[in-house]
Enzyme design. Structure first.
Site, PDB file in Angstrom:
ATOM      1  CG  ASP A   1      -1.900   1.124   1.225  1.00  9.74           C
ATOM      2  OD1 ASP A   1      -2.901   1.015   0.501  1.00  9.74           O
ATOM      3  OD2 ASP A   1      -1.682   2.132   1.937  1.00  9.74           O
TER       4      ASP A   1
ATOM      5  CG  HIS B   1      -7.573  12.640  -9.058  1.00  8.77           C
ATOM      6  ND1 HIS B   1      -7.592  11.638  -8.112  1.00  8.77           N
ATOM      7  CD2 HIS B   1      -8.301  13.663  -8.541  1.00  8.77           C
ATOM      8  CE1 HIS B   1      -8.320  12.022  -7.072  1.00  8.77           C
ATOM      9  NE2 HIS B   1      -8.756  13.249  -7.306  1.00  8.77           N
TER      10      HIS B   1
ATOM     11  CG  ASP C   1      -2.827   3.833  -2.257  1.00  7.95           C
ATOM     12  OD1 ASP C   1      -3.783   3.123  -1.916  1.00  7.95           O
ATOM     13  OD2 ASP C   1      -2.228   4.582  -1.465  1.00  7.95           O
TER      14      ASP C   1
END
Length: 234
Positions: A87, A100, A130
């Site tokens: 992560d 973004h 992510d």
């Protein structure tokens, strides 16, 4: 489950077999009629190629082209594997600060680096947002830890995005079958617990039931501790 090549072979072979009588009749009629077979044969091959593309899209992440959860589930069910869950830390800040579109570029770049640091037969997947996963075939806990460390080192080099150098790190949790589970959901659950421990320690973490707050035994102990605290405050 058929792979892309097998799907193409099944579709095209089946279509060609269906045209076999027509081909035989055309050849008997003479070479001049052969061009009449080209359009239907081209349609058969086009249909096979379309089937392959559709299958790949169903098994892949649209942004990065990596495996998705569906493909990951199939690979996990094929034998002993180690699951490494990663992560990205501070990814939200990248999205909020740079936009973004830059966040998407970062995810694609992360995917490429992860692919470069695993064996050809291992699988790199994006689970969403992510969060990424590595499925390492025939890998024990030690091999999984080494792979996770290689992945973290690969991500430690700054990424050049929109003229800026962006640094990221990844919290990393590991679960190994069959010790920590036999299917994807169980392994993901255990690797997720280890990953959150990694966020606290900053190190690669392997699932440990004694440190899992969600096990029944731990919940009982937490309940007793809460009850004793409440009694002590009365």
């Amino acid at each position: 489950v058929l792979g892309g090549g097998m799907v193409y072979e099944v579709l095209t072979t089946g279509g060609l077999l269906a045209f076999a009588p027509l081909v035989a009749m055309t050849m008997q009629a003479g070479p001049a009629y052969v061009p009449l077979l080209l359009p239907p044969l081209a349609a058969v091959y086009a249909a096979g190629a379309l089937g392959v593309r559709s299958e790949r899209q169903a098994m892949s992440d649209a942004l990065t082209g990596l495996a998705n959860r569906k493909q990951l589930s199939e690979r996990v069910s094929q034998g002993q594997v180690a699951l490494v869950l990663l992560d990205l830390d501070l990814f939200k800040q990248v999205n909020d600060t740079l936009g973004h579109h830059v966040g998407d570029q970062l995810l694609v770049a992360v995917a490429r680096r992860l692919v470069s640091c695993v064996r050809p037969h291992d699988v790199v997947a994006r689970l969403g947002g992510d969060e990424f996963a590595l499925v390492l075939e025939e890998a024990d806990q030690e091999a999984a830890v080494h792979a996770a460390q290689r992945a973290r080192e690969a991500l430690s080099e700054p990424f050049s995005l929109e003229g800026l150098l962006v640094e990221v790190s990844a919290s990393t949790g590991i679960a190994v079958s069959p010790d920590h589970g036999d299917d994807l959901e169980e392994l993901l659950k255990r690797a997720d617990v280890a990953m959150y421990l990694s966020k606290e320690s900053g190190e690669v973490e392997v699932y440990d039931a004694d440190r899992d707050p969600n096990t029944p035994g731990r919940l009982v102990l937490l309940g007793i501790a809460a009850w004793m605290t409440a009694c002590g405050s009365d």
